[in-house]
Write an enzyme that holds these catalytic residues in place. Structure first.
Site, PDB file in Angstrom:
ATOM      1  N   ARG A   8      19.578  -0.124 -14.599  1.00 26.42           N
ATOM      2  CA  ARG A   8      19.652  -1.114 -15.685  1.00 26.42           C
ATOM      3  C   ARG A   8      18.714  -2.288 -15.424  1.00 26.42           C
ATOM      4  NH1 ARG A   8      26.183  -1.958 -16.134  1.00 26.42           N
ATOM      5  NH2 ARG A   8      26.744   0.033 -17.095  1.00 26.42           N
ATOM      6  N   CYS A  21       0.841  -1.180   0.000  1.00 26.98           N
ATOM      7  CA  CYS A  21       0.000   0.000   0.000  1.00 26.98           C
ATOM      8  C   CYS A  21       0.883   1.239   0.000  1.00 26.98           C
ATOM      9  CB  CYS A  21      -0.907   0.006   1.235  1.00 26.98           C
ATOM     10  SG  CYS A  21      -1.962  -1.455   1.371  1.00 26.98           S
ATOM     11  N   LEU A  55      -4.134  -1.273  -1.486  1.00 25.81           N
ATOM     12  CA  LEU A  55      -4.142  -2.434  -2.371  1.00 25.81           C
ATOM     13  C   LEU A  55      -4.718  -3.567  -1.537  1.00 25.81           C
ATOM     14  CD1 LEU A  55      -3.366  -3.689  -5.131  1.00 25.81           C
ATOM     15  CD2 LEU A  55      -1.236  -4.414  -4.073  1.00 25.81           C
ATOM     16  N   ASN A 113       2.159  -0.428   5.840  1.00 25.68           N
ATOM     17  CA  ASN A 113       2.288  -1.023   4.522  1.00 25.68           C
ATOM     18  C   ASN A 113       3.040  -2.331   4.704  1.00 25.68           C
ATOM     19  OD1 ASN A 113       4.579  -0.285   1.789  1.00 25.68           O
ATOM     20  ND2 ASN A 113       2.864  -1.673   1.811  1.00 25.68           N
ATOM     21  N   GLY A 114       2.433  -3.442   4.336  1.00 30.37           N
ATOM     22  CA  GLY A 114       3.148  -4.709   4.455  1.00 30.37           C
ATOM     23  C   GLY A 114       2.248  -5.878   4.791  1.00 30.37           C
ATOM     24  N   THR A 156      23.542   0.161 -11.750  1.00 30.77           N
ATOM     25  CA  THR A 156      23.042  -1.205 -11.956  1.00 30.77           C
ATOM     26  C   THR A 156      21.579  -1.340 -11.551  1.00 30.77           C
ATOM     27  OG1 THR A 156      23.594  -3.540 -11.632  1.00 30.77           O
ATOM     28  CG2 THR A 156      23.749  -2.125  -9.694  1.00 30.77           C
TER      29      THR A 156
END
Length: 560
Positions: free
Chosen positions: A340, A2, A50, A75-76, A337
């Site tokens: 990418r 969330c 969510l 959140n979690g 990185t």
């Protein structure tokens, strides 16, 4: 997964500030709420939902009748909430996993509450009765949280920094915005005017120590012998347990599948356990790459072996380059990185959201850091040095791979689950003798591979497949994704700019034109916030000038 946002002691009208919360709407596409805190006209919560575990009561801030003075925004997922509810005989009012935080806090206080949580989380807990605000974040920072705190005590908190950068306050200089440190909680006194004062910051979880919640875990006490067969059995038990507890969801589960060892083990175990748990749908797996990429070919073999409903997302260099600015905006970093590798993950997440109904997504993040999977570990000067670097990488995950995994999936309203970062599993693996964990016979992650040898969980050629960085394996062996990127960006930055780079960027000057371009895009969206990144991710011990494994002298592609 969330989006959380909160202000305490706002210097500005809340209706003006609240537009900032909308910048993280992608994290929770199912519903949205603002709620002012009664009695504190300049304090409020914002929440993007969510819906994963409780359709009826999952909206936040979470409040229950038993504790009307407590407000929770988090959140979690708390994987052991039912175990703790039963252990301490708590009477639940909802089916929300986060309700356990309210009961634990009321009975034991903040320190023990946080230490008993087995899961991934970032929380804001307000106790009006005792005028306290608490913040906390999981061991590895799998769930993100940023904090803004001014000198006069105005506190703002958000899942992503973009929800804080335009918040107005009385200070003339920009307020410091920083990621909240993983494995810590912080306590603030809440003053009558809504401002706060930090009074305590303590660590409650450390990756090298067995967590306090282990005594209530469903896996019984492990055999303590370091006999290799015993160790391999323990690794298998803990990994299976890590995947099983993460099946907690009433939304469809899928898996990212790159065809590498880590994502293949996760996907295979998810498929195996989904049958045991009698899930009513086939597990979907998702691979991304160009048509001749080694990842696509390996993932196809794994999907056929485990019997998943497999999806291949074809990835063109042009699409990847077009996505870079959006990717950097969501990541809030300019690490080379990380950017990418994020492009492919961002595009495959976009596909999942648009073309399927999978919402809870499993991935293999954390394994390379835990099990010394990067190719440069072959050059570690000693087992002790390798072990120490493994812990360093785990502690920095929230700046790199975990950040990538959360933001690229959250950008499309998906929830990521990472079983290799299960605290019980990581603490056990890190407790093993240093000599057991190093690469053996020229093969990295040898102990992990041996632990699943002979089980037919994944094809043998994938079980023993050499490490291939995700950002490399998406394209063919002939030319890596990073090489295409560098070719394209060569014309975007001129030589004069590179000559002035030390003056232009005082904090971590970009070493290449590619890095310069990434930094330009970052500064466009987040000017003056370069300190969010402390250093570029780079291999150790071999004098690397580029983070790609394919640039290293010790890189050897699979014969296939």
């Amino acid at each position: 997964m969330c989006g959380i946002w909160a202000l305490f002691g706002s210097d500005e009208c809340l209706s003006v500030q609240c537009t900032n919360a909308l910048k993280i709407a992608h994290r929770g596409p199912d519903a949205f709420r603002f709620e002012n805190v009664k009695g504190f006209t300049n304090c409020c919560f914002g929440f993007h939902w969510l819906d994963i575990t409780d359709h009826l009561y999952g909206m936040q801030p979470l409040r229950i009748k038993k504790f009307p003075f407590l407000w929770l925004c988090y959140n979690g997922e708390i994987y052991n909430h039912r175990t703790l509810k039963k252990q301490f005989e708590f009477e639940y009012q909802t089916n929300v996993d986060g309700e356990i935080l309210l009961h634990l806090y009321d009975r034991f206080g903040i320190q023990k509450m946080a230490s008993l949580l087995d899961g991934v989380f970032a929380f804001i807990l307000l106790d009006i009765a005792n005028r306290k605000v608490f913040l906390g974040r999981d061991t590895y920072g799998v769930r993100p949280m940023f904090k803004l705190l001014t000198d006069n005590g105005f506190l703002a908190v958000c899942s992503e920094a973009k929800g804080l950068i335009d918040i107005s306050h009385e200070m003339d200089t920009p307020a410091t915005i920083a990621p909240f440190p993983p494995g810590y909680f912080e306590v603030f006194d809440l003053k009558p005017n809504g401002k706060v004062q930090s009074i305590q910051m303590d660590q409650f979880h450390c990756c090298t120590k067995e967590p306090a919640h282990a005594i209530y875990d469903s896996v019984e006490r492990l055999h303590t012998s370091f006999d290799e067969e015993t160790v391999k059995s323990n690794i298998r038990s803990l990994f299976e347990n890590a995947v099983r507890k993460r099946l907690m969801a009433h939304r469809r589960i899928g898996c990212l599948l790159s065809g590498g060892l880590d994502s293949s083990l996760v996907a295979a175990m998810v498929v195996k356990l989904s049958k045991e748990e009698k899930l009513q749908y086939p597990i979907q797996t998702f691979a991304i790459g160009s048509e001749d990429s080694p990842d696509i070919l390996a993932a196809r073999k794994v999907a056929a072996h485990i019997g998943s409903e497999h999806h291949e997302v074809t990835f063109s260099v042009e699409e990847g380059i077009q996505a870079i600015e959006d990717v950097i905006f969501h990541l809030e970093t300019y690490d080379i990185t990380t950017i990418r590798a994020s492009v492919g993950m961002y595009l495959v997440s976009k596909y999942i959201r648009e073309k399927t109904d999978s919402v809870v997504i499993f991935s293999g993040e954390g394994s390379d850091e835990l099990t010394q999977g990067y190719i440069y570990f072959h050059k570690a000067p000693s087992p002790r040095a390798a072990a120490e670097d493994s812990v360093r990488l785990l502690k920095e995950l929230y700046l790199f791979d975990v950040l990538r995994a959360d933001r690229t999936t959250a950008a499309h309203g998906l929830e990521l689950r990472v079983p290799f970062l299960d605290h019980r599993l990581t603490a056990y693996y890190l407790s093993l003798p240093e000599e057991m964990r190093i690469p053996r016979h020229g093969v990295e992650k040898h102990l992990l591979r041996e632990s699943f040898k002979g089980l037919n969980l994944i094809p043998d050629e994938v079980l023993w497949r050499r490490k291939e960085a995700f950002s490399d394996g998406m394209t063919s062996i002939k030319k890596s994704w990073y090489a295409y990127l560098q070719d394209h960006l060569e014309s975007m930055v001129n030589d004069d700019q590179m000559e002035q780079v030390q003056k232009t960027f005082l904090h971590i000057p970009p070493p290449t034109k590619e890095a310069y371009y990434f930094r330009q895009v970052f500064e466009k969206h987040f000017p003056g916030r370069a300190e969010w990144l402390s250093h570029y991710w780079m291999p150790c011990w071999i004098g690397a000038s580029d983070p790609s494994a394919r640039t290293l002298s010790i890189y050897k592609p699979d014969k296939e």
